[in-house]
Write a protein that holds these residues in place. Sequence first.
Motif, PDB file in Angstrom:
ATOM      1  N   THR A 130       0.789  -1.072   0.024  1.00 22.98           N
ATOM      2  CA  THR A 130      -0.129   0.024   0.129  1.00 22.98           C
ATOM      3  C   THR A 130       0.894   1.209   0.022  1.00 22.98           C
ATOM      4  O   THR A 130       1.882   1.323   0.896  1.00 22.98           O
ATOM      5  N   TYR A 131       0.552   2.195  -0.776  1.00 22.60           N
ATOM      6  CA  TYR A 131       1.213   3.564  -0.816  1.00 22.60           C
ATOM      7  C   TYR A 131       0.515   4.328   0.236  1.00 22.60           C
ATOM      8  O   TYR A 131      -0.581   4.481   0.220  1.00 22.60           O
ATOM      9  N   ASN A 132       1.251   5.032   0.973  1.00 23.73           N
ATOM     10  CA  ASN A 132       0.748   5.627   2.032  1.00 23.73           C
ATOM     11  C   ASN A 132       0.976   7.399   1.875  1.00 23.73           C
ATOM     12  O   ASN A 132       0.590   8.279   2.804  1.00 23.73           O
ATOM     13  N   ASN A 133       1.669   7.683   0.688  1.00 20.41           N
ATOM     14  CA  ASN A 133       1.791   9.103   0.508  1.00 20.41           C
ATOM     15  C   ASN A 133       0.619   9.609  -0.017  1.00 20.41           C
ATOM     16  O   ASN A 133       0.298   9.802  -1.307  1.00 20.41           O
ATOM     17  N   GLY A 134      -0.215  10.237   0.851  1.00 20.76           N
ATOM     18  CA  GLY A 134      -1.401  10.645   0.221  1.00 20.76           C
ATOM     19  C   GLY A 134      -2.636   9.543   0.998  1.00 20.76           C
ATOM     20  O   GLY A 134      -2.369   8.967   1.917  1.00 20.76           O
ATOM     21  N   PRO A 174      -4.457   6.423   1.373  1.00 22.30           N
ATOM     22  CA  PRO A 174      -3.781   5.125   1.171  1.00 22.30           C
ATOM     23  C   PRO A 174      -4.179   4.341  -0.265  1.00 22.30           C
ATOM     24  O   PRO A 174      -5.426   4.557  -0.639  1.00 22.30           O
ATOM     25  N   LEU A 175      -3.379   3.795  -0.966  1.00 26.58           N
ATOM     26  CA  LEU A 175      -3.501   3.267  -2.075  1.00 26.58           C
ATOM     27  C   LEU A 175      -3.004   1.696  -2.075  1.00 26.58           C
ATOM     28  O   LEU A 175      -1.743   1.390  -1.910  1.00 26.58           O
ATOM     29  N   HIS A 176      -4.108   0.885  -1.885  1.00 29.70           N
ATOM     30  CA  HIS A 176      -3.608  -0.743  -1.898  1.00 29.70           C
ATOM     31  C   HIS A 176      -3.308  -1.237  -3.330  1.00 29.70           C
ATOM     32  O   HIS A 176      -4.211  -1.584  -4.028  1.00 29.70           O
ATOM     33  N   VAL A 177      -2.053  -1.388  -3.675  1.00 26.03           N
ATOM     34  CA  VAL A 177      -1.709  -1.719  -5.011  1.00 26.03           C
ATOM     35  C   VAL A 177      -1.466  -3.126  -5.125  1.00 26.03           C
ATOM     36  O   VAL A 177      -2.022  -3.545  -6.220  1.00 26.03           O
ATOM     37  N   LEU A 178      -0.871  -3.864  -4.304  1.00 23.97           N
ATOM     38  CA  LEU A 178      -0.477  -5.081  -4.614  1.00 23.97           C
ATOM     39  C   LEU A 178      -1.308  -5.893  -3.536  1.00 23.97           C
ATOM     40  O   LEU A 178      -1.307  -5.554  -2.338  1.00 23.97           O
ATOM     41  N   GLY A 218       0.183  -6.792 -17.983  1.00 21.73           N
ATOM     42  CA  GLY A 218      -0.984  -6.175 -17.365  1.00 21.73           C
ATOM     43  C   GLY A 218      -1.161  -4.844 -17.676  1.00 21.73           C
ATOM     44  O   GLY A 218      -0.293  -4.149 -18.298  1.00 21.73           O
ATOM     45  N   ALA A 219      -2.330  -4.248 -17.587  1.00 21.24           N
ATOM     46  CA  ALA A 219      -2.793  -2.908 -17.906  1.00 21.24           C
ATOM     47  C   ALA A 219      -2.212  -2.012 -17.325  1.00 21.24           C
ATOM     48  O   ALA A 219      -1.378  -2.245 -16.022  1.00 21.24           O
ATOM     49  N   SER A 220      -1.924  -0.719 -17.629  1.00 28.44           N
ATOM     50  CA  SER A 220      -1.407   0.337 -16.879  1.00 28.44           C
ATOM     51  C   SER A 220      -2.047   0.751 -15.474  1.00 28.44           C
ATOM     52  O   SER A 220      -3.278   0.570 -15.569  1.00 28.44           O
ATOM     53  N   GLY A 221      -1.178   0.854 -14.431  1.00 30.21           N
ATOM     54  CA  GLY A 221      -1.840   0.950 -13.138  1.00 30.21           C
ATOM     55  C   GLY A 221      -2.057  -0.405 -12.649  1.00 30.21           C
ATOM     56  O   GLY A 221      -2.606  -0.144 -11.472  1.00 30.21           O
ATOM     57  N   SER A 222      -1.700  -1.578 -13.126  1.00 27.13           N
ATOM     58  CA  SER A 222      -2.211  -2.776 -12.577  1.00 27.13           C
ATOM     59  C   SER A 222      -1.248  -3.176 -11.421  1.00 27.13           C
ATOM     60  O   SER A 222      -1.573  -4.105 -10.545  1.00 27.13           O
ATOM     61  N   GLY A 223      -0.004  -2.387 -11.287  1.00 25.84           N
ATOM     62  CA  GLY A 223       0.899  -2.592 -10.095  1.00 25.84           C
ATOM     63  C   GLY A 223       2.050  -3.358 -10.793  1.00 25.84           C
ATOM     64  O   GLY A 223       2.928  -3.857  -9.871  1.00 25.84           O
ATOM     65  N   LYS A 224       2.402  -3.411 -11.935  1.00 24.36           N
ATOM     66  CA  LYS A 224       3.601  -4.030 -12.531  1.00 24.36           C
ATOM     67  C   LYS A 224       4.836  -3.632 -12.105  1.00 24.36           C
ATOM     68  O   LYS A 224       5.702  -4.119 -11.519  1.00 24.36           O
ATOM     69  N   SER A 225       5.077  -2.128 -12.011  1.00 25.61           N
ATOM     70  CA  SER A 225       6.315  -1.722 -11.543  1.00 25.61           C
ATOM     71  C   SER A 225       6.588  -1.521 -10.047  1.00 25.61           C
ATOM     72  O   SER A 225       7.628  -1.713  -9.594  1.00 25.61           O
ATOM     73  N   THR A 226       5.348  -1.621  -9.384  1.00 22.47           N
ATOM     74  CA  THR A 226       5.477  -1.628  -7.812  1.00 22.47           C
ATOM     75  C   THR A 226       5.932  -3.033  -7.504  1.00 22.47           C
ATOM     76  O   THR A 226       6.966  -3.109  -6.849  1.00 22.47           O
ATOM     77  N   LEU A 227       5.412  -4.105  -8.159  1.00 20.49           N
ATOM     78  CA  LEU A 227       5.929  -5.452  -8.081  1.00 20.49           C
ATOM     79  C   LEU A 227       7.369  -5.608  -8.580  1.00 20.49           C
ATOM     80  O   LEU A 227       8.328  -6.117  -7.711  1.00 20.49           O
TER      81      LEU A 227
HETATM   82  P1  ADP Z   1       2.039  -0.085 -13.816  1.00 21.69           P
HETATM   83  O1  ADP Z   1       3.486  -0.277 -13.849  1.00 21.69           O
HETATM   84  O2  ADP Z   1       1.438  -1.532 -13.982  1.00 21.69           O
HETATM   85  O3  ADP Z   1       1.363   0.708 -14.817  1.00 21.69           O
HETATM   86  P2  ADP Z   1       2.376   0.948 -10.845  1.00 21.69           P
HETATM   87  O4  ADP Z   1       2.743  -0.254 -10.074  1.00 21.69           O
HETATM   88  O5  ADP Z   1       3.423   1.948 -11.528  1.00 21.69           O
HETATM   89  O6  ADP Z   1       1.429   0.296 -12.298  1.00 21.69           O
HETATM   90  O7  ADP Z   1       1.116   1.774 -10.199  1.00 21.69           O
HETATM   91  C1  ADP Z   1       0.163   1.105  -9.743  1.00 21.69           C
HETATM   92  C2  ADP Z   1      -0.609   2.324  -9.074  1.00 21.69           C
HETATM   93  O8  ADP Z   1       0.184   2.877  -7.860  1.00 21.69           O
HETATM   94  C3  ADP Z   1      -0.860   3.123  -9.796  1.00 21.69           C
HETATM   95  O9  ADP Z   1      -2.296   3.667  -9.581  1.00 21.69           O
HETATM   96  C4  ADP Z   1       0.002   4.254  -9.323  1.00 21.69           C
HETATM   97  O10 ADP Z   1      -0.608   5.756  -9.760  1.00 21.69           O
HETATM   98  C5  ADP Z   1       0.364   4.012  -8.034  1.00 21.69           C
HETATM   99  N1  ADP Z   1       1.582   4.330  -7.432  1.00 21.69           N
HETATM  100  C6  ADP Z   1       2.796   4.062  -8.162  1.00 21.69           C
HETATM  101  N2  ADP Z   1       3.706   4.588  -7.450  1.00 21.69           N
HETATM  102  C7  ADP Z   1       3.502   5.008  -6.453  1.00 21.69           C
HETATM  103  C8  ADP Z   1       3.955   5.936  -5.499  1.00 21.69           C
HETATM  104  N3  ADP Z   1       5.423   6.188  -5.484  1.00 21.69           N
HETATM  105  N4  ADP Z   1       3.246   6.586  -4.541  1.00 21.69           N
HETATM  106  C9  ADP Z   1       2.021   6.461  -4.727  1.00 21.69           C
HETATM  107  N5  ADP Z   1       1.325   5.825  -5.557  1.00 21.69           N
HETATM  108  C10 ADP Z   1       1.932   5.264  -6.515  1.00 21.69           C
END
Ligand code: ADP
Length: 236
Positions: free
Chosen positions: A10-14, A16-20, A37-46
């Motif tokens: 979960t990103y907590n800057n702002g 909370p966004l539960h991404v994975l 996966g689609a844009s925003g699905s959490g690939k880069s986060t993973l």
């Molecule tokens: P993808 O690579 O699949 O496009 P990301 O993992 O980059 O997806 O992002 C998943 C979600 O997390 C998006 O809604 C994105 O806006 C949000 N997000 C990504 N990085 C951060 C961050 N450092 N802080 C807050 N939200 C983030």
Amino acid sequence: MIHLTNVHKTYNNGAPLHVLKGIDLDIEKGEFVSIMGASGSGKSTLLNILGILDNYDKGKYYLAGNLVKNLTESQSAEYRNKLIGFIFQSFNLISFKNAVENVALPLFYQGVSRKQRNIMAMEYLDKLGLKDWANHMPSEMSGGQKQRVAIARALITKPQIILADEPTGALDSKTSVEVMDILKTLHSDEKLTIAVVTHESGVANETDKIIHIKDGMIGQITENYNHDFWKASSSK
Ligand code: ADP
Ligand code: MG
């Protein structure tokens, strides 16, 4: 090589966004997989978690048999330097350093002498077909050349794993094929474990296994063993 169970982030800057949302993932030594996966699905986060560039909140991540959790900055740096090479969509080259200096940089952090760094960097540039571009700045190179410099930089520490985040995302289709061909060769000849993140099925189809990610969860996993076979036979 890479084993995740129930990993959450979960990103907590702002707000909370539960991404994975409970990622279970296994990538074995020597596999060549894509995470699609689609844009925003959490690939880069993973991928950032896999590369120990970011941490996770819940679950377990084992890398080469070691639990990756609560590592100090120097421990994570050690794992990264020893095991992992990164490739990014936007190349992430240092704009005021030339190609050979960019490639040599990881060795600087390992305390390798300047002379040895440059010898090795030249060797890797040569391997990637860029020997003549050693003294050029990133701004003087095409996207494909920049990505090859970035690949040389990723390889110079002799990693076992290559993590690539949309490595062809900024390239035209012909250059994309060239970059995927380089990754295929690294997989087949150097036996590297490779994970490529992409939102393009054409890129995913070049890998041996497609792992779908949707809304922060792993979905279907498709074996793609015959991709080269099918391509070869369909072009006849
Ligand atoms: P993808 O690579 O699949 O496009 P990301 O993992 O980059 O997806 O992002 C998943 C979600 O997390 C998006 O809604 C994105 O806006 C949000 N997000 C990504 N990085 C951060 C961050 N450092 N802080 C807050 N939200 C983030
Ligand atoms: Mg991304």
